[in-house]
Design an enzyme around this catalytic site. Structure first.
Site, short mmCIF file in Angstrom:
data_model
loop_
_atom_site.label_atom_id
_atom_site.label_comp_id
_atom_site.label_asym_id
_atom_site.label_seq_id
_atom_site.Cartn_x
_atom_site.Cartn_y
_atom_site.Cartn_z
N ASN A 8 -6.08 22.70 -28.60
CA ASN A 8 -5.77 22.23 -26.81
C ASN A 8 -6.06 20.41 -26.81
OD1 ASN A 8 -4.92 22.22 -24.29
ND2 ASN A 8 -7.56 23.29 -23.80
N HIS A 85 -6.71 29.00 -18.32
CA HIS A 85 -7.93 28.23 -18.53
C HIS A 85 -8.82 27.79 -17.77
CE1 HIS A 85 -9.77 25.32 -21.05
NE2 HIS A 85 -9.15 25.14 -22.26
N GLU A 154 -13.02 32.70 -24.48
CA GLU A 154 -13.52 31.95 -23.82
C GLU A 154 -14.47 31.22 -23.39
OE1 GLU A 154 -11.03 27.55 -25.52
OE2 GLU A 154 -10.20 27.97 -23.69
#
Ligand code: PEP
Length: 227
Positions: A8, A85, A154
Protein backbone atom coordinates in the site's frame (compact mmCIF):
# COMPACT_ATOMS: atom_id res chain seq x y z
CA UNK A 1 3.47 -21.99 0.29
CA UNK A 2 2.82 -18.95 -1.91
CA UNK A 3 1.21 -16.09 -0.02
CA UNK A 4 -0.17 -12.73 -1.12
CA UNK A 5 1.76 -9.53 -0.36
CA UNK A 6 -0.06 -6.28 -1.14
CA UNK A 7 2.00 -3.08 -0.97
CA UNK A 8 0.00 0.00 0.00
CA UNK A 9 1.84 3.08 -1.30
CA UNK A 10 -0.66 5.48 0.33
CA UNK A 11 -0.11 9.08 -0.90
CA UNK A 12 3.39 8.39 -2.27
CA UNK A 13 5.38 9.15 -4.36
CA UNK A 14 4.91 12.73 -5.60
CA UNK A 15 5.34 12.23 -9.34
CA UNK A 16 4.40 9.72 -12.02
CA UNK A 17 8.08 9.39 -12.97
CA UNK A 18 8.93 8.37 -9.39
CA UNK A 19 6.00 5.93 -9.29
CA UNK A 20 7.15 4.27 -12.53
CA UNK A 21 10.68 4.00 -11.16
CA UNK A 22 9.43 2.47 -7.91
CA UNK A 23 7.27 -0.10 -9.74
CA UNK A 24 10.15 -0.98 -12.06
CA UNK A 25 12.35 -1.76 -9.05
CA UNK A 26 9.97 -4.46 -7.71
CA UNK A 27 10.94 -8.04 -8.63
CA UNK A 28 8.76 -9.62 -11.32
CA UNK A 29 9.71 -13.07 -10.12
CA UNK A 30 9.17 -13.72 -6.44
CA UNK A 31 8.36 -16.51 -4.04
CA UNK A 32 5.09 -14.90 -3.01
CA UNK A 33 2.47 -13.16 -5.16
CA UNK A 34 3.19 -9.41 -5.13
CA UNK A 35 0.58 -6.69 -5.69
CA UNK A 36 1.20 -2.94 -5.61
CA UNK A 37 -1.39 -0.27 -4.81
CA UNK A 38 -0.17 3.06 -6.20
CA UNK A 39 -2.17 6.26 -5.65
CA UNK A 40 -5.18 6.54 -8.03
CA UNK A 41 -3.53 9.24 -10.15
CA UNK A 42 -0.78 6.82 -11.14
CA UNK A 43 -2.73 3.59 -11.64
CA UNK A 44 -2.91 4.04 -15.41
CA UNK A 45 0.75 4.98 -15.76
CA UNK A 46 2.46 2.35 -13.64
CA UNK A 47 3.41 -1.02 -15.08
CA UNK A 48 3.25 -4.07 -12.82
CA UNK A 49 1.73 -7.54 -13.32
CA UNK A 50 -0.79 -7.18 -10.47
CA UNK A 51 -2.28 -3.84 -9.52
CA UNK A 52 -4.44 -2.93 -6.57
CA UNK A 53 -6.33 0.29 -5.77
CA UNK A 54 -6.41 1.96 -2.37
CA UNK A 55 -10.08 2.97 -2.49
CA UNK A 56 -13.12 3.30 -4.76
CA UNK A 57 -16.64 4.68 -4.90
CA UNK A 58 -19.70 2.43 -4.70
CA UNK A 59 -21.62 3.63 -7.75
CA UNK A 60 -20.59 2.64 -11.28
CA UNK A 61 -21.24 6.10 -12.85
CA UNK A 62 -23.14 9.35 -12.39
CA UNK A 63 -22.92 12.83 -10.90
CA UNK A 64 -20.27 12.04 -8.28
CA UNK A 65 -17.45 14.55 -8.67
CA UNK A 66 -14.00 13.34 -7.78
CA UNK A 67 -14.90 9.66 -7.35
CA UNK A 68 -13.38 6.60 -9.02
CA UNK A 69 -15.66 3.65 -9.75
CA UNK A 70 -14.84 -0.06 -9.58
CA UNK A 71 -15.82 -0.30 -13.25
CA UNK A 72 -13.17 2.31 -14.13
CA UNK A 73 -10.59 0.50 -11.98
CA UNK A 74 -11.42 -2.74 -13.77
CA UNK A 75 -10.64 -1.05 -17.09
CA UNK A 76 -7.14 -0.32 -15.70
CA UNK A 77 -6.74 -4.05 -14.95
CA UNK A 78 -6.95 -3.52 -11.20
CA UNK A 79 -7.46 -6.88 -9.47
CA UNK A 80 -7.70 -5.90 -5.79
CA UNK A 81 -8.99 -2.84 -3.93
CA UNK A 82 -8.64 -1.88 -0.28
CA UNK A 83 -11.80 -0.91 1.59
CA UNK A 84 -12.12 0.27 5.18
CA UNK A 85 -8.45 1.12 5.67
CA UNK A 86 -8.07 2.75 9.08
CA UNK A 87 -6.84 5.95 7.41
CA UNK A 88 -10.17 6.10 5.51
CA UNK A 89 -12.20 5.16 8.60
CA UNK A 90 -10.53 8.06 10.43
CA UNK A 91 -11.94 10.33 7.70
CA UNK A 92 -15.48 9.01 8.20
CA UNK A 93 -15.72 5.72 6.27
CA UNK A 94 -18.37 3.67 8.08
CA UNK A 95 -18.95 -0.09 8.03
CA UNK A 96 -21.99 0.54 5.80
CA UNK A 97 -19.81 2.42 3.29
CA UNK A 98 -17.22 -0.37 3.46
CA UNK A 99 -19.99 -2.87 2.67
CA UNK A 100 -21.31 -0.80 -0.26
CA UNK A 101 -17.81 -0.48 -1.74
CA UNK A 102 -17.14 -4.21 -1.36
CA UNK A 103 -20.44 -5.04 -3.11
CA UNK A 104 -19.63 -2.70 -5.99
CA UNK A 105 -16.13 -4.16 -6.33
CA UNK A 106 -17.40 -7.74 -6.48
CA UNK A 107 -19.99 -6.71 -9.07
CA UNK A 108 -17.16 -5.28 -11.19
CA UNK A 109 -14.99 -8.39 -10.79
CA UNK A 110 -12.43 -6.89 -8.36
CA UNK A 111 -11.51 -8.59 -5.08
CA UNK A 112 -12.15 -6.35 -2.06
CA UNK A 113 -9.45 -6.34 0.62
CA UNK A 114 -11.46 -5.38 3.71
CA UNK A 115 -9.29 -3.85 6.42
CA UNK A 116 -10.45 -4.40 10.00
CA UNK A 117 -8.93 -3.52 13.33
CA UNK A 118 -9.77 0.17 13.56
CA UNK A 119 -10.71 0.97 17.15
CA UNK A 120 -8.43 -1.62 18.71
CA UNK A 121 -5.92 -0.61 21.36
CA UNK A 122 -2.51 -2.06 22.14
CA UNK A 123 -3.49 -3.04 25.68
CA UNK A 124 -6.74 -4.85 24.70
CA UNK A 125 -6.84 -8.60 25.16
CA UNK A 126 -7.78 -10.96 22.33
CA UNK A 127 -11.43 -11.19 23.42
CA UNK A 128 -11.89 -7.43 23.35
CA UNK A 129 -10.26 -7.25 19.93
CA UNK A 130 -12.56 -9.93 18.50
CA UNK A 131 -15.52 -7.84 19.73
CA UNK A 132 -14.38 -4.91 17.57
CA UNK A 133 -13.69 -7.19 14.59
CA UNK A 134 -17.09 -8.88 14.97
CA UNK A 135 -18.96 -5.60 14.51
CA UNK A 136 -16.81 -4.52 11.57
CA UNK A 137 -17.15 -7.89 9.83
CA UNK A 138 -20.87 -8.40 10.51
CA UNK A 139 -21.63 -5.04 8.92
CA UNK A 140 -18.84 -5.05 6.32
CA UNK A 141 -19.68 -8.50 4.98
CA UNK A 142 -23.49 -8.19 5.17
CA UNK A 143 -25.09 -9.76 2.11
CA UNK A 144 -21.72 -10.73 0.59
CA UNK A 145 -20.19 -14.11 -0.11
CA UNK A 146 -17.35 -13.97 2.50
CA UNK A 147 -15.19 -16.44 0.58
CA UNK A 148 -14.90 -13.82 -2.20
CA UNK A 149 -13.50 -11.18 0.15
CA UNK A 150 -9.96 -10.93 1.51
CA UNK A 151 -9.78 -9.54 5.03
CA UNK A 152 -6.70 -7.66 6.24
CA UNK A 153 -6.33 -7.65 10.01
CA UNK A 154 -4.60 -4.37 10.81
CA UNK A 155 -4.58 -3.36 14.49
CA UNK A 156 -4.81 0.40 14.25
CA UNK A 157 -2.04 0.97 16.80
CA UNK A 158 0.39 -0.99 14.61
CA UNK A 159 -0.13 1.01 11.41
CA UNK A 160 2.82 3.24 10.60
CA UNK A 161 4.08 3.12 14.17
CA UNK A 162 6.96 0.64 13.94
CA UNK A 163 5.11 -1.52 16.53
CA UNK A 164 3.84 -4.78 15.07
CA UNK A 165 1.44 -7.32 16.60
CA UNK A 166 2.89 -10.69 17.49
CA UNK A 167 2.48 -13.42 14.86
CA UNK A 168 0.68 -15.54 17.48
CA UNK A 169 -1.92 -12.83 18.13
CA UNK A 170 -2.39 -12.24 14.39
CA UNK A 171 -2.81 -15.99 13.84
CA UNK A 172 -5.50 -16.15 16.55
CA UNK A 173 -7.37 -13.28 14.90
CA UNK A 174 -7.04 -14.93 11.47
CA UNK A 175 -8.57 -18.14 12.86
CA UNK A 176 -11.41 -16.13 14.40
CA UNK A 177 -12.09 -14.28 11.12
CA UNK A 178 -12.06 -17.48 9.06
CA UNK A 179 -14.05 -19.69 11.41
CA UNK A 180 -16.63 -17.15 12.54
CA UNK A 181 -17.21 -15.48 9.17
CA UNK A 182 -16.19 -17.98 6.49
CA UNK A 183 -13.62 -15.62 5.01
CA UNK A 184 -11.21 -17.41 2.66
CA UNK A 185 -8.03 -15.37 3.02
CA UNK A 186 -6.72 -13.23 5.86
CA UNK A 187 -3.70 -10.90 5.63
CA UNK A 188 -1.81 -9.17 8.43
CA UNK A 189 -0.85 -5.50 8.21
CA UNK A 190 0.80 -3.13 10.69
CA UNK A 191 4.48 -2.13 10.58
CA UNK A 192 5.46 -5.16 8.49
CA UNK A 193 9.19 -5.15 7.73
CA UNK A 194 11.74 -7.61 6.31
CA UNK A 195 12.68 -8.33 9.94
CA UNK A 196 9.26 -9.40 11.21
CA UNK A 197 7.51 -10.58 8.01
CA UNK A 198 8.66 -14.20 8.17
CA UNK A 199 7.02 -14.69 11.57
CA UNK A 200 3.64 -13.82 10.02
CA UNK A 201 4.19 -15.68 6.76
CA UNK A 202 4.98 -18.84 8.73
CA UNK A 203 1.55 -18.85 10.37
CA UNK A 204 -0.83 -21.39 8.86
CA UNK A 205 -3.90 -19.11 8.80
CA UNK A 206 -2.19 -15.93 7.68
CA UNK A 207 -2.38 -15.90 3.90
CA UNK A 208 -0.24 -12.85 3.31
CA UNK A 209 0.71 -9.33 4.30
CA UNK A 210 -0.28 -5.71 3.71
CA UNK A 211 2.86 -3.61 4.17
CA UNK A 212 2.63 0.19 3.87
CA UNK A 213 5.93 1.91 4.60
CA UNK A 214 8.05 -1.10 3.63
CA UNK A 215 6.39 -1.26 0.19
CA UNK A 216 7.94 2.11 -0.69
CA UNK A 217 11.46 0.77 -0.27
CA UNK A 218 12.08 -1.70 -3.11
CA UNK A 219 14.89 -3.44 -1.24
CA UNK A 220 12.55 -4.14 1.69
CA UNK A 221 9.53 -5.08 -0.43
CA UNK A 222 11.65 -7.43 -2.57
CA UNK A 223 12.97 -9.10 0.57
CA UNK A 224 9.45 -9.57 1.97
CA UNK A 225 8.03 -11.09 -1.23
CA UNK A 226 10.91 -13.57 -1.31
CA UNK A 227 10.93 -14.72 2.32
C1 PEP B 1 -0.95 -0.01 5.82
O1 PEP B 1 -0.74 0.89 5.03
O2 PEP B 1 -2.00 -0.66 5.77
C2 PEP B 1 0.07 -0.30 6.83
C3 PEP B 1 -0.11 -1.33 7.62
O3 PEP B 1 1.14 0.55 6.90
P1 PEP B 1 2.56 0.26 7.66
O4 PEP B 1 3.07 -1.04 7.10
O5 PEP B 1 3.41 1.40 7.27
O6 PEP B 1 2.29 0.15 9.11
Amino acid sequence: MKKLVIGNWKLHPATLAAAKKLAAAISRKSKHVAVICPPPAFLAGVVFPRLGAQDCFWEPAGAFTGQVSPVQLKSLRVKYCLVGHSEKRKLGETDEIVNAKARALLAAGITPVMCVGFGTKVEQDDLEVTDVLKTQLELGLAGLEPAEVIVAYEPVWAIGTGKNATPEHAEKMAIFIKHKFGVGKVLYGGSVSPYNAKGFLDQRNIDGLLPGGASLIPKYFNQIINL
